[in-house]
Write a protein that holds these residues in place. Structure first.
Motif, PDB file in Angstrom:
ATOM      1  N   HIS A   1      19.553  74.861  40.026  1.00  0.00           N
ATOM      2  CA  HIS A   1      18.117  74.384  39.884  1.00  0.00           C
ATOM      3  C   HIS A   1      17.989  74.455  38.309  1.00  0.00           C
ATOM      4  CE1 HIS A   1      16.700  73.782  43.882  1.00  0.00           C
ATOM      5  NE2 HIS A   1      16.986  74.933  44.308  1.00  0.00           N
ATOM      6  N   GLY A   2      17.327  73.536  37.793  1.00  0.00           N
ATOM      7  CA  GLY A   2      16.754  73.682  36.403  1.00  0.00           C
ATOM      8  C   GLY A   2      17.941  72.907  35.536  1.00  0.00           C
ATOM      9  N   SER A   3      17.567  72.956  34.196  1.00  0.00           N
ATOM     10  CA  SER A   3      18.500  72.527  33.262  1.00  0.00           C
ATOM     11  C   SER A   3      19.744  73.231  33.340  1.00  0.00           C
ATOM     12  CB  SER A   3      17.934  72.546  31.751  1.00  0.00           C
ATOM     13  OG  SER A   3      17.721  74.047  31.419  1.00  0.00           O
ATOM     14  N   ALA A   4      20.874  72.532  32.758  1.00  0.00           N
ATOM     15  CA  ALA A   4      22.305  72.924  32.857  1.00  0.00           C
ATOM     16  C   ALA A   4      22.569  73.537  31.641  1.00  0.00           C
ATOM     17  CB  ALA A   4      23.343  71.773  33.189  1.00  0.00           C
ATOM     18  N   PRO A   5      23.270  74.780  31.626  1.00  0.00           N
ATOM     19  CA  PRO A   5      23.785  75.482  30.294  1.00  0.00           C
ATOM     20  C   PRO A   5      24.766  74.531  29.497  1.00  0.00           C
ATOM     21  CG  PRO A   5      24.597  76.514  32.063  1.00  0.00           C
ATOM     22  CD  PRO A   5      23.500  75.485  32.792  1.00  0.00           C
ATOM     23  N   ARG A   6      24.821  74.506  28.206  1.00  0.00           N
ATOM     24  CA  ARG A   6      26.045  73.878  27.548  1.00  0.00           C
ATOM     25  C   ARG A   6      27.158  74.414  27.822  1.00  0.00           C
ATOM     26  NH1 ARG A   6      24.379  72.757  21.478  1.00  0.00           N
ATOM     27  NH2 ARG A   6      23.225  71.061  22.621  1.00  0.00           N
ATOM     28  N   ILE A   7      28.312  73.675  27.960  1.00  0.00           N
ATOM     29  CA  ILE A   7      29.433  74.311  28.144  1.00  0.00           C
ATOM     30  C   ILE A   7      30.599  73.906  27.078  1.00  0.00           C
ATOM     31  CG2 ILE A   7      31.565  74.127  29.818  1.00  0.00           C
ATOM     32  CD1 ILE A   7      29.731  73.274  31.965  1.00  0.00           C
TER      33      ILE A   7
ATOM     34  N   MET B   1      20.276  85.268  23.491  1.00  0.00           N
ATOM     35  CA  MET B   1      21.049  84.245  24.322  1.00  0.00           C
ATOM     36  C   MET B   1      21.914  84.638  25.127  1.00  0.00           C
ATOM     37  SD  MET B   1      22.912  80.800  22.684  1.00  0.00           S
ATOM     38  CE  MET B   1      23.909  81.837  21.586  1.00  0.00           C
ATOM     39  N   ILE B   2      21.952  84.288  26.684  1.00  0.00           N
ATOM     40  CA  ILE B   2      22.724  84.858  27.517  1.00  0.00           C
ATOM     41  C   ILE B   2      24.021  83.881  27.354  1.00  0.00           C
ATOM     42  CG2 ILE B   2      23.318  85.088  29.798  1.00  0.00           C
ATOM     43  CD1 ILE B   2      20.407  85.186  30.186  1.00  0.00           C
ATOM     44  N   ILE B   3      25.210  84.447  26.894  1.00  0.00           N
ATOM     45  CA  ILE B   3      26.497  83.851  26.976  1.00  0.00           C
ATOM     46  C   ILE B   3      27.534  84.271  27.950  1.00  0.00           C
ATOM     47  CG2 ILE B   3      28.415  83.572  25.084  1.00  0.00           C
ATOM     48  CD1 ILE B   3      26.456  84.167  22.851  1.00  0.00           C
ATOM     49  N   ASP B   4      27.897  83.282  28.442  1.00  0.00           N
ATOM     50  CA  ASP B   4      29.205  83.695  29.522  1.00  0.00           C
ATOM     51  C   ASP B   4      30.339  83.282  29.125  1.00  0.00           C
ATOM     52  OD1 ASP B   4      27.214  84.670  31.266  1.00  0.00           O
ATOM     53  OD2 ASP B   4      27.384  83.248  32.943  1.00  0.00           O
ATOM     54  N   PHE B   5      31.144  84.079  29.523  1.00  0.00           N
ATOM     55  CA  PHE B   5      32.742  83.936  29.109  1.00  0.00           C
ATOM     56  C   PHE B   5      33.359  83.732  30.522  1.00  0.00           C
ATOM     57  CE2 PHE B   5      31.601  85.691  24.908  1.00  0.00           C
ATOM     58  CZ  PHE B   5      32.444  84.721  24.148  1.00  0.00           C
ATOM     59  N   ALA B   6      33.704  82.542  30.942  1.00  0.00           N
ATOM     60  CA  ALA B   6      34.349  82.320  32.308  1.00  0.00           C
ATOM     61  C   ALA B   6      35.897  82.243  32.172  1.00  0.00           C
ATOM     62  CB  ALA B   6      33.687  81.117  32.789  1.00  0.00           C
ATOM     63  N   LEU B   7      36.602  82.865  32.869  1.00  0.00           N
ATOM     64  CA  LEU B   7      38.168  82.846  33.283  1.00  0.00           C
ATOM     65  C   LEU B   7      38.526  82.527  34.543  1.00  0.00           C
ATOM     66  CD1 LEU B   7      37.063  85.624  31.128  1.00  0.00           C
ATOM     67  CD2 LEU B   7      39.633  85.075  30.725  1.00  0.00           C
ATOM     68  N   ILE B   8      39.564  82.207  34.777  1.00  0.00           N
ATOM     69  CA  ILE B   8      40.202  82.136  36.218  1.00  0.00           C
ATOM     70  C   ILE B   8      40.666  83.878  36.343  1.00  0.00           C
ATOM     71  CG2 ILE B   8      41.964  81.305  37.761  1.00  0.00           C
ATOM     72  CD1 ILE B   8      41.820  78.780  36.711  1.00  0.00           C
ATOM     73  N   TYR B   9      41.689  84.307  35.491  1.00  0.00           N
ATOM     74  CA  TYR B   9      41.897  85.374  35.720  1.00  0.00           C
ATOM     75  C   TYR B   9      42.582  85.944  34.391  1.00  0.00           C
ATOM     76  CZ  TYR B   9      44.372  89.724  37.357  1.00  0.00           C
ATOM     77  OH  TYR B   9      44.943  90.970  37.455  1.00  0.00           O
TER      78      TYR B   9
ATOM     79  N   GLY C   1      22.236  84.839  38.146  1.00  0.00           N
ATOM     80  CA  GLY C   1      21.213  83.857  36.879  1.00  0.00           C
ATOM     81  C   GLY C   1      22.122  82.958  36.030  1.00  0.00           C
ATOM     82  N   LYS C   2      21.720  81.803  35.666  1.00  0.00           N
ATOM     83  CA  LYS C   2      22.285  80.794  34.692  1.00  0.00           C
ATOM     84  C   LYS C   2      22.228  81.670  33.326  1.00  0.00           C
ATOM     85  CE  LYS C   2      20.260  77.204  35.589  1.00  0.00           C
ATOM     86  NZ  LYS C   2      19.721  75.814  35.303  1.00  0.00           N
ATOM     87  N   PRO C   3      23.421  81.359  32.567  1.00  0.00           N
ATOM     88  CA  PRO C   3      23.293  81.793  31.154  1.00  0.00           C
ATOM     89  C   PRO C   3      22.704  80.523  30.228  1.00  0.00           C
ATOM     90  CG  PRO C   3      25.457  80.827  31.846  1.00  0.00           C
ATOM     91  CD  PRO C   3      24.640  80.766  32.990  1.00  0.00           C
ATOM     92  N   ASP C   4      22.783  80.837  28.948  1.00  0.00           N
ATOM     93  CA  ASP C   4      22.326  79.520  28.141  1.00  0.00           C
ATOM     94  C   ASP C   4      23.424  78.760  27.812  1.00  0.00           C
ATOM     95  OD1 ASP C   4      19.447  80.358  27.792  1.00  0.00           O
ATOM     96  OD2 ASP C   4      20.392  82.075  26.950  1.00  0.00           O
ATOM     97  N   VAL C   5      24.608  79.340  27.603  1.00  0.00           N
ATOM     98  CA  VAL C   5      25.825  78.607  27.408  1.00  0.00           C
ATOM     99  C   VAL C   5      26.912  79.530  27.971  1.00  0.00           C
ATOM    100  CG1 VAL C   5      25.138  77.804  25.219  1.00  0.00           C
ATOM    101  CG2 VAL C   5      26.433  80.183  25.204  1.00  0.00           C
ATOM    102  N   ILE C   6      27.944  78.490  28.303  1.00  0.00           N
ATOM    103  CA  ILE C   6      29.248  79.009  29.139  1.00  0.00           C
ATOM    104  C   ILE C   6      30.511  78.644  28.162  1.00  0.00           C
ATOM    105  CG2 ILE C   6      30.660  78.746  30.959  1.00  0.00           C
ATOM    106  CD1 ILE C   6      28.199  77.978  32.650  1.00  0.00           C
ATOM    107  N   VAL C   7      31.134  79.561  27.991  1.00  0.00           N
ATOM    108  CA  VAL C   7      32.399  79.410  27.235  1.00  0.00           C
ATOM    109  C   VAL C   7      33.631  79.578  28.548  1.00  0.00           C
ATOM    110  CG1 VAL C   7      33.952  80.194  25.285  1.00  0.00           C
ATOM    111  CG2 VAL C   7      31.780  80.241  25.113  1.00  0.00           C
ATOM    112  N   ALA C   8      34.346  78.358  28.637  1.00  0.00           N
ATOM    113  CA  ALA C   8      35.264  78.276  29.619  1.00  0.00           C
ATOM    114  C   ALA C   8      36.270  78.449  29.000  1.00  0.00           C
ATOM    115  CB  ALA C   8      35.544  76.942  30.329  1.00  0.00           C
ATOM    116  N   VAL C   9      37.160  79.493  28.882  1.00  0.00           N
ATOM    117  CA  VAL C   9      38.449  80.261  28.347  1.00  0.00           C
ATOM    118  C   VAL C   9      39.596  80.012  28.920  1.00  0.00           C
ATOM    119  CG1 VAL C   9      39.396  82.388  27.412  1.00  0.00           C
ATOM    120  CG2 VAL C   9      36.876  82.114  27.653  1.00  0.00           C
ATOM    121  N   ARG C  10      40.378  79.485  28.135  1.00  0.00           N
ATOM    122  CA  ARG C  10      41.889  79.300  28.458  1.00  0.00           C
ATOM    123  C   ARG C  10      42.289  78.053  29.041  1.00  0.00           C
ATOM    124  NH1 ARG C  10      44.974  84.261  30.905  1.00  0.00           N
ATOM    125  NH2 ARG C  10      45.372  84.880  28.733  1.00  0.00           N
TER     126      ARG C  10
END
Length: 833
Positions: A108-114, A1-9, A83-92
């Motif tokens: 394009h394509g299906s959206a990952p769960r956030i 699974m591709i997991i993204d942790f997204a932060l502002i800073y 590339g898109k991940p499978d899930v995105i974790v929006a941190v903080r």
């Protein structure tokens, strides 16, 4: 699974960074592809080296210049590249859920769960409502669970994963064999009597227990004196350290101040080392200072160190990551119903504008043959084309009025739009108006119409404004720079005066102003500047909009820089009629604001009555000591580029000199004015006056005219404009009215390309619609002025050609025509409007 942790800073130095490093490492060991995304590089560059993968998506020159839109653009571009991940974790930050949702909605394509993963209560970061853009929420404790539930949708899932306080398992710190050993950790402060309470509790047991105080602070000496005064001499004082546990070789209990968040972390750290925690105050699970004596005497039964360690098992990072992994892997689905997020602060305008554009273009498209199907595939789904599309044989035109985004689901996959569809059969001279609801879906990042429901035929509203009794007629003036309502107030017919209490109001945001506007039976405005929905307070109110100039600049749906197109239907839906210069004007206004053509009335602009009457010379003599009979007058009236109240900027023009030209010699220009005996009146757009009011040093022949000056004299700009021998402007529509005077006009489009790109023009060619020389340098400006001084008929043919297209009426009777139209409407009790 591709997991993204997204932060502002994150700067790379804090507890969050430690947690992310460990979390990313553990998830990677479990076989997941983990990526960190944040706007810019951290200050601590070592943090980068310990992460499996990190990317930076900032679009500006630094974090301080970023805004939600630029973060969305940057994150979207970064996902397109990586590339898109499978899930995105929006941190903080709650805002990140909004950023992530909007970014993936454009791919394009299906959206990952956030998933949202807050590190504190939402109010700590702002943009709390943006939590609604997450699919699910990761919460660390009951306090955060309750806080998230205040803002999340009721049906959204919350996963309790625990707090990652403990990064690794610690060795047990032994208990002393002889005397009990109490330890206090924290800032040495006299605030809240914390140390007084400790000394009071310890005083009675000091002969059979040790006390160590670890910490620093400005009150250290005072606290040491307090201990001596209370008869306590056996305290071991130690300085604070980054790792306090290096000072602790043995301990019976740690004393913590229960009023602070740090106390919670200290409690977990102590228990993980097998040490009892004593709290100041009451705790359901832990002993308090009142129990100190029992602990020192051995009367308080201490659980084993292993029991304490078991209590904090949920706080180990390994446990939290296991819970997080289970939450991210959970394939269970919960369908959240289609609903709108009503706060416009969190509705990303680009997505809403894309929805409206698709709905308008699709509803207005007319296809006559099967061969044109490829064209409508841009606006309609394949299902719609296959099942509902039928070519039209007749010669038909379609036009949309009042399009409104009714709802958008929280993850931007479905939307609903309502509009009035106007169909005109050209050959049969017959038209049909019907209200429609369009259902749209997001297909591979592009909005398309999937269903079009015809709901009800359009029926004209019936108004019940009666002339019996005293009624209220209110006119609203926005400023003194060409006000139609000011001009109308000078030409009120006797019949109106007899039937109505008439009042001219300056637009304000006061409660008194709002109440007068709402109570009016007839309301006359100038630029759709009443934001209320009259159906909620006065459904029978007759609203006439006189507008405020002939459009050159793109407006509304044609404006590239207009962010809030989704509110235009609300603004214009309450207006019964719009006054028009000409059929050409009516067509432009319909295109810009998607109005019902029936609502446009050909009257001319009342303010032009002022322009065509004898000008007032008193004002210029009083305010600027100018005698128009002794000098020739030039008015310079540019349009606005930026607005002080809403941060809108159509270009970044630097007006270091009056004309915004790259190089300009002020002294040379002033000498030119003196030589040619010219007076220059500078009138900035009211929206820009505050930004530049004190920006220029005026000379004896250059005068800054402000809206405040005109208001003070009870005058309108159009009452002195006839005194101008020439007009200099750039994109201001005021020149269309000035054409009625048949006097020279010079155009200074110094930032034309930028203005064209950012905002654009509603007319097809700026050059073709501006009947005068175009100057962008000081030399060209002075040459043009000199040429017109010698020959005022230069460009006269071009001025006449434009004037005749723009102005159906070229007299001074427009106010009379508007008043006559209003009288016709109010005289018939049930006249449809």
């Amino acid at each position: 699974m591709i997991i993204d942790f997204a932060l502002i800073y994150a700067d790379g130095n804090g507890q969050l960074e430690q947690t992310l490093t460990k979390t990313a490492g553990l998830l990677s060991k479990s076989g997941h592809h983990v990526r960190i995304f944040q706007s810019y590089r951290p200050e601590n560059t070592e943090w980068e080296s310990v992460l499996p993968e990190i990317h930076y998506y900032g679009e500006k020159s630094g974090l301080e210049y970023e805004n939600p839109d630029s973060l969305i653009e940057g994150y979207t571009n970064s996902l397109r590249h990586h590339g898109k991940p499978d899930v995105i974790v929006a941190v903080r930050a709650p805002l990140l859920n909004y950023v992530c949702r909007t970014a993936v909605a454009q791919l394009h394509g299906s959206a990952p769960r956030i998933y949202s993963w807050l590190q504190g209560v939402p109010e700590e970061y702002g943009y709390e409502e943006a939590l609604k853009f997450a699919d699910r929420h990761l919460v660390m404790n009951e306090q955060l669970e309750e806080a998230v539930q205040r803002y999340a949708f009721q049906d959204q899932w919350l996963h309790m994963i625990g707090e990652p306080i403990l990064q690794e398992k610690h060795d047990i710190i032994p208990r002393p064999a002889d005397k009990a050993h109490f330890i206090s950790v924290g800032e040495l402060s006299l605030f809240d009597n914390y140390f007084e309470q400790i000394f009071t509790a310890f005083r009675s047991v000091q002969h059979k227990a040790h006390l160590t105080i670890i910490g620093e602070g400005s009150d250290k000496v005072a606290i040491q004196d307090m201990a001596l005064q209370m008869g306590i001499e056996t305290i071991d004082w130690k300085d604070a350290a980054e790792d306090i546990w290096q000072h602790v070789e043995s301990a019976t209990a740690i004393i913590v101040n229960g009023n602070y968040e740090e106390s919670h972390f200290l409690t977990i750290e102590a228990l993980s080392r097998g040490i009892l925690t004593v709290v100041e105050g009451y705790s359901e699970d832990l002993p308090s200072l009142d129990d100190l004596s029992a602990i020192a005497d051995g009367a308080y039964e201490l659980p084993s160190a292993e029991t304490f360690q078991a209590m904090v098992q949920p706080y180990y990072i390994n446990t939290v990551v296991d819970n997080l992994e289970n939450a991210l892997s959970d394939e269970s689905d919960n369908e959240i119903p289609l609903q709108a997020i009503h706060d416009p602060q969190y509705l990303y305008y680009k997505v809403l504008n894309d929805i409206l554009t698709c709905a308008i273009d699709g509803a207005e498209s007319v296809i006559h043959t099967e061969e044109e199907i490829d064209y409508i595939a841009s606006f309609f789904t394949q299902r719609y084309i296959m099942e509902e599309f039928k070519p039209i044989e007749a010669d038909v035109t379609r036009q949309v009025a009042f399009p409104k985004v009714e709802s958008v689901d929280y993850n931007y996959t479905k939307a609903s739009v309502r509009l009035l569809l106007i169909q005109q059969w050209v050959d049969q001279n017959w038209s049909e108006k019907v209200y429609c609801r369009l259902e749209l879906i997001n297909k591979a990042g592009t909005w398309k119409i999937d269903q079009l429901h015809r709901e009800a035929p359009y029926r004209s509203e019936e108004l019940s404004v009666s002339t019996t009794g005293r009624k209220k007629l209110v006119m609203v003036a926005r400023n003194s720079s060409g006000s139609n309502t000011y001009a109308m107030a000078k030409h009120i017919p006797d019949l109106i005066q007899e039937s109505f209490d008439v009042e001219l109001l300056q637009q304000q945001e006061t409660q008194e102003f709002q109440e007068k506007v709402k109570a009016a039976d007839v309301l006359i405005i100038t630029e759709a500047n009443i934001k209320h929905n009259k159906k909620l307070y006065n459904p029978n109110q007759l609203i006439i909009d006189t507008w405020h100039g002939f459009p050159l600049k793109a407006m509304g749906f044609q404006d590239k820089n207009e962010q809030n197109k989704h509110v235009l239907a609300d603004r214009w839906g309450s207006i019964n009629y719009v006054c028009s210069y000409s059929d050409f004007f009516s067509d432009l206004m319909t295109r810009c604001f998607k109005l019902n053509p029936e609502h446009i009335q050909l009257t001319g602009a009342p303010r032009n009555d002022l322009l065509l009457q004898r000008p007032d010379t008193h004002f210029l003599k009083e305010e600027f000591d100018i005698d128009p009979s002794e000098s020739r007058m030039i008015f310079f009236m540019p349009t606005y580029r930026q607005v002080a109240h809403n941060d809108r900027a159509d270009t970044n023009l630097n007006r270091d000199n009056l004309f915004g030209m790259e190089s300009f010699d002020n002294d040379q220009f002033y000498d030119f004015l003196e030589k040619e005996n010219l007076e220059l009146i500078v009138k900035l757009h009211p929206a820009e006056e505050k930004l530049f009011l004190n920006h220029f040093e005026m000379q004896t022949r250059v005068h800054l005219l402000t809206d405040e000056m005109l208001t003070r004299y009870g005058m309108d700009l159009y009452e002195i404009m006839p005194l101008a021998d020439m007009l200099i402007t750039d994109y201001s529509s005021i020149y269309f009215d000035y054409l009625l005077l048949d006097k020279p006009i010079i155009f200074s489009p110094v930032d034309l390309q930028s203005y064209q790109q950012n905002r654009g023009f509603i007319l097809d060619s700026y050059t073709n619609w501006t009947p005068g020389p175009k100057v962008t340098t000081q030399e060209a400006l002075q040459d043009a002025l000199s040429s017109f001084l010698e020959n005022s008929s230069w460009y006269a043919a071009e001025r006449k050609q434009i004037r005749d297209q723009v102005h159906h009426f070229q007299d001074s009777k427009s106010s009379d025509r508007v008043w006559k139209f209003i009288q016709e409407k109010i005289s018939a009790y049930t006249q449809p409007v």
